[in-house]
Scaffold this motif. Structure first.
Motif, PDB file in Angstrom:
ATOM      1  N   THR A   1      17.608 -12.647  61.659  1.00  0.00           N
ATOM      2  CA  THR A   1      18.198 -13.712  60.966  1.00  0.00           C
ATOM      3  C   THR A   1      18.995 -13.294  59.429  1.00  0.00           C
ATOM      4  OG1 THR A   1      16.022 -14.786  61.633  1.00  0.00           O
ATOM      5  CG2 THR A   1      17.151 -15.765  59.718  1.00  0.00           C
ATOM      6  N   ILE A   2      18.540 -12.203  58.869  1.00  0.00           N
ATOM      7  CA  ILE A   2      19.223 -11.769  57.950  1.00  0.00           C
ATOM      8  C   ILE A   2      20.636 -11.460  58.321  1.00  0.00           C
ATOM      9  CG2 ILE A   2      19.487  -9.449  56.509  1.00  0.00           C
ATOM     10  CD1 ILE A   2      16.387  -9.184  56.599  1.00  0.00           C
ATOM     11  N   PHE A   3      20.692 -10.939  59.448  1.00  0.00           N
ATOM     12  CA  PHE A   3      22.300 -10.385  59.765  1.00  0.00           C
ATOM     13  C   PHE A   3      23.005 -11.825  60.288  1.00  0.00           C
ATOM     14  CE2 PHE A   3      20.469  -6.139  60.108  1.00  0.00           C
ATOM     15  CZ  PHE A   3      21.490  -5.598  59.333  1.00  0.00           C
TER      16      PHE A   3
ATOM     17  N   LEU B   1      28.499 -16.517  57.373  1.00  0.00           N
ATOM     18  CA  LEU B   1      29.262 -16.777  56.199  1.00  0.00           C
ATOM     19  C   LEU B   1      30.801 -16.297  56.297  1.00  0.00           C
ATOM     20  CD1 LEU B   1      27.014 -15.769  52.931  1.00  0.00           C
ATOM     21  CD2 LEU B   1      27.562 -18.105  53.988  1.00  0.00           C
ATOM     22  N   PHE B   2      31.117 -15.648  57.221  1.00  0.00           N
ATOM     23  CA  PHE B   2      32.301 -15.243  57.615  1.00  0.00           C
ATOM     24  C   PHE B   2      33.118 -16.325  58.564  1.00  0.00           C
ATOM     25  CE2 PHE B   2      30.685 -11.149  56.891  1.00  0.00           C
ATOM     26  CZ  PHE B   2      31.567 -10.333  56.532  1.00  0.00           C
TER      27      PHE B   2
ATOM     28  N   LEU C   1      13.085 -11.568  61.978  1.00  0.00           N
ATOM     29  CA  LEU C   1      13.587 -11.552  60.474  1.00  0.00           C
ATOM     30  C   LEU C   1      14.735 -10.824  60.266  1.00  0.00           C
ATOM     31  CD1 LEU C   1      10.105 -10.919  58.864  1.00  0.00           C
ATOM     32  CD2 LEU C   1      11.374 -13.006  58.823  1.00  0.00           C
ATOM     33  N   TRP C   2      14.679  -9.485  61.112  1.00  0.00           N
ATOM     34  CA  TRP C   2      16.000  -8.681  60.953  1.00  0.00           C
ATOM     35  C   TRP C   2      17.104  -9.499  61.579  1.00  0.00           C
ATOM     36  CZ3 TRP C   2      17.018  -4.848  57.787  1.00  0.00           C
ATOM     37  CH2 TRP C   2      15.814  -4.223  57.345  1.00  0.00           C
TER      38      TRP C   2
ATOM     39  N   LEU D   1      26.916  -5.686  60.039  1.00  0.00           N
ATOM     40  CA  LEU D   1      27.315  -7.099  59.531  1.00  0.00           C
ATOM     41  C   LEU D   1      28.991  -7.308  59.631  1.00  0.00           C
ATOM     42  CD1 LEU D   1      26.370  -9.661  58.257  1.00  0.00           C
ATOM     43  CD2 LEU D   1      26.583  -8.412  56.051  1.00  0.00           C
TER      44      LEU D   1
ATOM     45  N   LEU E   1      22.484 -15.036  59.169  1.00  0.00           N
ATOM     46  CA  LEU E   1      22.825 -15.605  58.014  1.00  0.00           C
ATOM     47  C   LEU E   1      24.156 -15.080  57.317  1.00  0.00           C
ATOM     48  CD1 LEU E   1      19.474 -16.561  56.321  1.00  0.00           C
ATOM     49  CD2 LEU E   1      20.961 -18.075  57.735  1.00  0.00           C
ATOM     50  N   GLY E   2      24.112 -13.637  57.246  1.00  0.00           N
ATOM     51  CA  GLY E   2      25.190 -12.967  56.630  1.00  0.00           C
ATOM     52  C   GLY E   2      26.564 -13.220  57.644  1.00  0.00           C
ATOM     53  N   ALA E   3      26.576 -13.172  58.759  1.00  0.00           N
ATOM     54  CA  ALA E   3      27.586 -13.196  59.670  1.00  0.00           C
ATOM     55  C   ALA E   3      28.174 -14.690  59.805  1.00  0.00           C
ATOM     56  CB  ALA E   3      27.377 -12.882  61.204  1.00  0.00           C
TER      57      ALA E   3
ATOM     58  N   PHE F   1      33.782 -12.890  64.455  1.00  0.00           N
ATOM     59  CA  PHE F   1      33.416 -14.288  64.380  1.00  0.00           C
ATOM     60  C   PHE F   1      34.113 -15.152  63.306  1.00  0.00           C
ATOM     61  CE2 PHE F   1      29.651 -12.941  66.837  1.00  0.00           C
ATOM     62  CZ  PHE F   1      30.000 -13.534  67.988  1.00  0.00           C
ATOM     63  N   GLY F   2      34.741 -14.273  62.115  1.00  0.00           N
ATOM     64  CA  GLY F   2      35.509 -14.995  61.222  1.00  0.00           C
ATOM     65  C   GLY F   2      36.346 -14.118  60.495  1.00  0.00           C
ATOM     66  N   ASP F   3      36.396 -14.629  59.175  1.00  0.00           N
ATOM     67  CA  ASP F   3      37.398 -13.708  58.118  1.00  0.00           C
ATOM     68  C   ASP F   3      36.559 -13.521  56.859  1.00  0.00           C
ATOM     69  OD1 ASP F   3      39.239 -13.356  56.449  1.00  0.00           O
ATOM     70  OD2 ASP F   3      40.464 -15.248  56.813  1.00  0.00           O
TER      71      ASP F   3
ATOM     72  N   TYR G   1      34.043 -14.732  53.274  1.00  0.00           N
ATOM     73  CA  TYR G   1      32.983 -14.115  53.003  1.00  0.00           C
ATOM     74  C   TYR G   1      32.953 -13.796  51.392  1.00  0.00           C
ATOM     75  CZ  TYR G   1      28.682 -10.850  53.146  1.00  0.00           C
ATOM     76  OH  TYR G   1      27.463 -10.454  52.655  1.00  0.00           O
TER      77      TYR G   1
ATOM     78  N   LEU H   1      14.835 -10.918  53.445  1.00  0.00           N
ATOM     79  CA  LEU H   1      15.419 -12.112  53.958  1.00  0.00           C
ATOM     80  C   LEU H   1      15.428 -13.239  52.732  1.00  0.00           C
ATOM     81  CD1 LEU H   1      15.960 -14.284  56.214  1.00  0.00           C
ATOM     82  CD2 LEU H   1      13.676 -15.017  56.153  1.00  0.00           C
TER      83      LEU H   1
ATOM     84  N   ARG I   1      32.913 -16.889  49.146  1.00  0.00           N
ATOM     85  CA  ARG I   1      31.575 -17.520  49.195  1.00  0.00           C
ATOM     86  C   ARG I   1      30.583 -16.818  48.304  1.00  0.00           C
ATOM     87  NH1 ARG I   1      31.022 -19.391  55.449  1.00  0.00           N
ATOM     88  NH2 ARG I   1      32.205 -21.363  55.460  1.00  0.00           N
TER      89      ARG I   1
ATOM     90  N   MET J   1      26.577 -15.674  70.077  1.00  0.00           N
ATOM     91  CA  MET J   1      25.724 -15.084  68.812  1.00  0.00           C
ATOM     92  C   MET J   1      24.400 -15.045  69.203  1.00  0.00           C
ATOM     93  SD  MET J   1      26.787 -16.102  65.137  1.00  0.00           S
ATOM     94  CE  MET J   1      28.006 -15.271  64.038  1.00  0.00           C
TER      95      MET J   1
ATOM     96  N   PHE K   1      22.492 -10.511  51.944  1.00  0.00           N
ATOM     97  CA  PHE K   1      23.888 -10.516  52.586  1.00  0.00           C
ATOM     98  C   PHE K   1      24.550 -11.939  52.315  1.00  0.00           C
ATOM     99  CE2 PHE K   1      22.411  -7.095  55.494  1.00  0.00           C
ATOM    100  CZ  PHE K   1      23.046  -6.002  54.918  1.00  0.00           C
ATOM    101  N   TYR K   2      23.802 -12.616  51.708  1.00  0.00           N
ATOM    102  CA  TYR K   2      24.296 -14.132  51.424  1.00  0.00           C
ATOM    103  C   TYR K   2      23.395 -14.708  50.215  1.00  0.00           C
ATOM    104  CZ  TYR K   2      19.718 -13.972  53.719  1.00  0.00           C
ATOM    105  OH  TYR K   2      18.407 -13.589  54.219  1.00  0.00           O
TER     106      TYR K   2
ATOM    107  N   ALA L   1      27.456  -8.196  71.421  1.00  0.00           N
ATOM    108  CA  ALA L   1      27.719  -9.235  70.559  1.00  0.00           C
ATOM    109  C   ALA L   1      28.598 -10.147  70.916  1.00  0.00           C
ATOM    110  CB  ALA L   1      28.111  -8.763  69.150  1.00  0.00           C
TER     111      ALA L   1
END
Lengths: 271, 271
Positions: free
Chosen positions: B40-42, B48-49, B37-38, A44, B44-46, A51-53, A57, A193, A60, B62, A198-199, B191
């Protein structure tokens, strides 16, 4: 007939012995179990940094340290996955090995038999995840990190109680399906999920947010978020009450459901 | 063994795996959903960055990153993990030796399940990601995408066979094999484009064979110029794919002839 019955505590003791021997004989597996939370964290954070900062995270999610939060969340995630996989996989593993008929023949109701198999998983698999998370938590936050992760262990145990009931039901259902693997293994990632591991849950569609209300992992994640939060931990008590209630509710259905499964297995057998 | 006998065996093995996929359809569907599902979990977390305005640009990268990773990790898991957990546990290794059938041929047929599983999982991941981002363009040149994926599958098959053969000697569980998959995903140029990695990691990525095929794939998907140039990356992907597959098959034959037929296999022990 009474003389033939097996005491529940004897079955629990045997399962503890079996659980410990399994890891003792498969040290590579134990090593993998220790580093899994770190692999999830790395995945993660790796994606996030590329991809970001990470500050975005943390902002948020309202947490102080994104790394510490992701470690805690990964610990919760791994514990949930372990318990469902281990308990539900129990019947499957014994079926492959050819030892399932012996387990079915043990003079003890199937519900108690499977429940005894879930107890070592409930207590020991979160312990493995928590111990593995401790070094990073202590490195980042010192004593606070230590307290956070050890408090997390208590909340995971509370969260695992309703999950144990659910896992025992899945283990029983696996007996009735004639499949090669655990057909309900997607239950664990689905619960993660909808729990917003993680969100925030609020980014999910409305229907999934509503489903998450009855998923125990959501409340364990809420506790982890409260502990890592920068603001007051208002939702902590709500989560604890919800988990206690669910522990009773989910385990209430276990015995009657498994009695039906057992009757079916004894009538039709399994492949 | 004559050519006709080889062709007969190959046909039988392809039929076997197609039949198994159909026979265990719920396990197969569950596996595809599980992956989605796995991922998607990661994701959705990523997400947010990332800054919201960057999402349309990074979402296709991605998407192909996780799709390629899914294909590679499932090839390895379906081959190496399946050997230890299923083939050895159920005693099918000796059964195949008695019929003079190499395990490597049997295991290569698992690609049938991998391809079906990957198609469903990739479609589901596209559905989830495009609904989060609001639509995305993912294929500029399908030929390069197909070439990149085929090379990655050949590499993963070779790697899976090497791990499977090693597992027959050491009883390495499938879970441990996943560790390298996680590492490879981030630092192996799967990635993200190699160009986006920090400078020291670029050198690591170049050494990892998957990165070259992933660069070709990304060129076909979103026209990101490959790190070492298109011609060289295409050539390297083909050479490495063929090389790893040949190495996997040769190593398997060596382990079968020099170890397994003499000493037997090691399973995952409990007691």
């Amino acid at each position: 007939m009474k003389a033939l019955s097996v005491r529940f505590m004897d079955a629990v003791r045997a399962e503890f012995y079996s659980y410990i021997r399994f890891y003792k004989n498969n040290r590579a597996f134990l090593f993998a179990a220790f580093i899994w939370p770190y692999l999830m964290m790395m995945l993660l954070l790796g994606l996030g940094y590329l991809f970001g900062d990470p500050r975005m995270y943390a902002e948020r999610l309202g947490v102080r340290s994104p790394v510490l939060f992701v470690v805690s969340a990964s610990t919760v995630a791994m514990s949930s996955v372990f318990i469902i996989d281990e308990v539900a996989g129990y019947t499957l593993y014994n079926r492959w090995n050819g030892t399932l008929p012996y387990l079915i023949l043990v003079p003890m109701p199937l519900s108690k038999r499977l429940l005894s198999a879930s107890i070592p998983s409930v207590l020991l698999s979160p312990a493995i995840s928590v111990i593995s998370a401790l070094p990073v938590a202590v490195y980042i936050e010192g004593l606070r990190g230590f307290m956070l992760v050890t408090s997390l262990y208590a909340s995971i145990i509370l969260g695992m109680l309703p999950l144990a009931g659910l896992s025992v039901i899945v283990a029983g259902l696996v007996l009735t399906t004639k499949e090669e693997s655990n057909v309900a293994s997607s239950l664990a990632p689905f619960m993660l999920l909808v729990s917003g591991v993680f969100y925030p849950v609020t980014i999910l569609p409305k229907i999934l947010q509503e489903v998450s209300v009855v998923v125990p992992v959501r409340y364990v994640v809420d506790i982890a978020k409260s502990l890592a939060s920068t603001t007051a931990a208002g939702q902590l008590y709500v989560a604890i009450y919800a988990l206690t209630l669910m522990a009773f509710a989910y385990n209430l259905f276990t015995v009657p459901l498994l009695s039906r499964v057992e009757a079916r297995v004894r009538m039709y057998g399994f492949e | 063994m004559g050519l006709s006998e080889k062709a007969y065996k190959l046909k039988a093995i392809l039929y076997l795996h197609a039949l198994r996929t159909w026979r265990y359809k719920y396990s197969f569907i569950n596996s595809s959903i599980n992956t989605m599902l796995w991922v998607t979990i990661f994701l959705l977390g990523a997400i947010l960055f990332a800054k919201p305005e960057d999402l349309p640009r990074i979402a296709p990268v991605m998407f192909w990153g996780v799709s390629a990773w899914n294909t590679v990790s499932y090839t390895v898991l379906f081959i190496a993990g399946w050997t230890t957990w299923f083939l050895v546990t159920t005693g099918l290794v000796e059964e195949h030796f008695l019929h003079n059938t190499s395990l490597s041929t049997l295991l290569s047929g698992r690609l049938v399940s991998v391809v079906f599983e990957s198609i469903i999982a990739i479609a589901l991941v596209y559905f989830v990601l495009s609904s989060v981002v609001g639509g995305m363009d993912i294929a500029d040149n399908p030929l390069f995408i197909a070439y990149g994926l085929m090379c990655m599958i050949a590499m993963a098959l070779g790697y899976g066979l090497i791990l499977s053969a090693t597992g027959l000697r050491l009883s390495i569980p499938g879970t441990l094999l996943d560790i390298s998959n996680f590492v490879v995903f981030i630092v192996g140029g799967i990635a993200t484009p190699v160009e986006m990695l920090p400078r020291p990691l670029r050198l690591v990525a170049i050494v990892i064979p998957y990165s070259h095929a992933a660069e070709v794939l990304r060129y076909g998907a979103v026209r990101i110029e490959p790190y070492l140039g298109l011609g060289l990356e295409v050539a390297l992907s083909g050479i490495l794919g063929a090389g790893m597959l040949t190495a996997g098959l040769l190593y398997y034959k060596y382990v079968e002839d020099r170890y397994v037929r003499i000493h037997g296999v090691k399973g995952i022990g409990r007691m």
